[in-house]
Design a protein around this motif. Structure first.
Motif, mmCIF file in Angstrom:
data_model
loop_
_atom_site.group_PDB
_atom_site.id
_atom_site.type_symbol
_atom_site.label_atom_id
_atom_site.label_comp_id
_atom_site.label_asym_id
_atom_site.label_seq_id
_atom_site.Cartn_x
_atom_site.Cartn_y
_atom_site.Cartn_z
ATOM 1 N N SER A 79 2.821 -1.705 7.517
ATOM 2 C CA SER A 79 1.383 -1.432 7.577
ATOM 3 C C SER A 79 0.636 -2.583 8.248
ATOM 4 O O SER A 79 -0.242 -2.367 9.093
ATOM 5 N N SER A 101 -4.305 8.440 1.948
ATOM 6 C CA SER A 101 -3.983 7.542 3.060
ATOM 7 C C SER A 101 -4.614 8.020 4.359
ATOM 8 O O SER A 101 -5.207 7.233 5.103
ATOM 9 N N MET A 145 1.261 5.269 5.618
ATOM 10 C CA MET A 145 1.316 5.313 4.159
ATOM 11 C C MET A 145 1.454 6.747 3.653
ATOM 12 O O MET A 145 2.084 6.990 2.630
ATOM 13 N N ALA A 151 -5.704 4.560 -2.405
ATOM 14 C CA ALA A 151 -6.277 4.181 -1.114
ATOM 15 C C ALA A 151 -6.349 2.673 -0.935
ATOM 16 O O ALA A 151 -6.539 2.185 0.184
ATOM 17 N N VAL A 184 -4.313 1.153 1.814
ATOM 18 C CA VAL A 184 -4.869 1.256 3.163
ATOM 19 C C VAL A 184 -6.029 0.283 3.324
ATOM 20 O O VAL A 184 -6.199 -0.338 4.381
ATOM 21 N N GLY A 231 -3.001 4.571 7.856
ATOM 22 C CA GLY A 231 -3.110 5.645 6.882
ATOM 23 C C GLY A 231 -2.020 6.679 7.045
ATOM 24 O O GLY A 231 -1.448 7.165 6.053
#
Length: 431
Positions: free
Chosen positions: A42, A372, A62, A250, A253, A59
């Motif tokens: 990420s 995500s 993930m 979330a 992210v 996003g």
């Protein structure tokens, strides 16, 4: 005169129960590997690989990493119910080690395309989708009944240890050794876990599919839909936490976006923030059984506290502010996990546990791809601080819904009444 077993009983469960301790260490290694890979890739996407649309790329990554837990739930349930649990655990760790090794070889040989990173996380997450519910189902085969809550606390602590260790290393390894070094570290952890699991002996149990086919009178195994239909109170709890997960997950992210766009820092700060979340969850996992209150009431308070914690960095930017808020949010997650998984261990019939824990992972994980993608897209249009406020606001309805369940607790079905205990109260366990 004191009992000769008293000194041993004072030891932590992972030390006095060698089999459980070994399996637990294996889970620490596998979850650390998958978290290290997720956080590392990420950060690689946000900082190195993508110039435009970083939020969407992160996003989407993930989201892909959580799809197997949802898509494979029926397969996982059947596999865990029918196959020897040690075999499932060892095969999952070994397959993940092979996938990470192949990725490392590719990354060392040439530049790694984005598609390969997405495919690798799909493979690793698929292995973990088998590993985690299988271990949860195996707890009664490894520990005595009075140790179930202590075992649950240790089992759930692996997620926080993984975030603390794996996530701490993920971004730092990418900054120093790239994706190839990250893949080598993951492969090593998975291989070590597979070797550890090969040494463990589980308590013998009757063949699951034999019951009910030999005239013993044991009812046949139920489908996933039938399991949830027979547990109405548990089902409502899962719905509440599924809604909450849309906003809590979330954070994975938001952290790299917040680091890049608000704090203007590098992988070291990502590691610090991930470690803060993991530290809080670790503390919550080991203190959760001692926090008083009925699970639904306590859970609603904790979701409210988490909402406040996530809102703070949206109002006041700063690395210490974000780190402190994540510690508090992580502690809430840890306490919730211990209290409710221990509750489910006692409420769900033994025959239904393989299916139920696969369903639980799938239901709770179903919101992760949505969260995500949603927060990744929003991250390309809204500031990371605004995303923090959106997370906080979204948790409040879930907290309210969970609080209202206390008035309906008496409507729990007969299968949800554990023998010899208060129906909806998880008792403190030894650590």
């Amino acid at each position: 005169m004191s009992s000769p077993t008293t000194p041993a009983r004072r030891l932590p469960l992972v030390l006095r129960n060698r089999a459980f301790g070994t399996v637990w260490l294996g889970q620490v290694l596998t979850q650390a590997a998958v978290r290290m890979f997720q956080v590392g890739v990420s950060w690689w996407l946000v900082a190195y690989a993508v110039d435009g649309g970083r939020g969407l790329a992160s996003g989407l990554f993930m989201a892909v990493s959580t799809l197997p837990a949802v898509a494979l739930a029926p397969v996982v349930a059947r596999t865990v119910a029918r196959v020897n649990h040690r075999t499932v655990l060892r095969a999952a760790a070994g397959t993940a080690a092979a996938a990470a090794t192949a990725l490392a070889a590719w990354a060392y040989a040439s530049d790694l395309p984005l598609a390969a990173a997405y495919a690798a996380t799909l493979a690793l997450a698929g292995c973990q989708a088998f590993f985690d519910p299988c271990l949860t189902t195996s707890v009664p085969e490894l520990v005595d009944d009075e140790d179930i809550e202590a075992a649950t606390g240790f089992e759930l602590s692996t997620q926080s240890l993984a975030s603390l260790g794996g996530a701490l290393l993920g971004a730092l390894i990418v900054d120093g050794a790239g994706i190839a070094g990250l893949a080598v570290g993951c492969a090593s952890a998975y291989l070590a876990a597979a070797l550890l699991l090969a040494t463990v002996r589980f308590r013998s149990q009757a063949a699951p599919d034999a019951a009910g086919e030999d005239g013993s009178g044991t009812p046949p195994r139920r489908t996933l839909r039938q399991i949830l239909a027979g547990l109405p109170f548990v089902r409502r709890i899962l719905i509440c936490f599924t809604a909450a997960n849309l906003f809590t997950t979330a954070v994975f992210v938001v952290i790299p976006l917040y680091t890049k766009s608000v704090l203007h820092d590098g992988g070291g700060t990502v590691a610090l923030l991930e470690a803060s979340l993991g530290t809080g969850t670790l503390i919550g996992s080991f203190t959760g059984a001692r926090v008083p209150g009925r699970p639904t009431v306590l859970g609603s308070y904790l979701l409210g506290a988490m909402a406040v914690a996530l809102a703070v960095p949206g109002l006041a930017a700063g690395r210490p502010v974000m780190a402190g808020s994540l510690v508090v949010a992580g502690w809430c997650v840890g306490v919730i996990g211990v209290r409710f998984v221990a509750l489910f261990q006692r409420l769900v019939p033994t025959a239904d546990k393989p299916g139920f824990f696969a369903v639980m992972q799938a239901v709770l994980g179903a919101t992760f791809p949505v969260a995500s993608l949603l927060f990744g897209l929003l991250g390309d249009h809204l500031s990371a601080q605004t995303l923090c406020l959106v997370q906080a606001a979204g948790l409040l309805p879930a907290a309210l819904a969970l609080a209202l369940l206390r008035t309906g607790s008496d409507s729990a079905g007969p299968e949800e009444q554990p023998s010899g205990a208060e129906p909806l109260v998880a008792t403190g366990g030894e650590r």
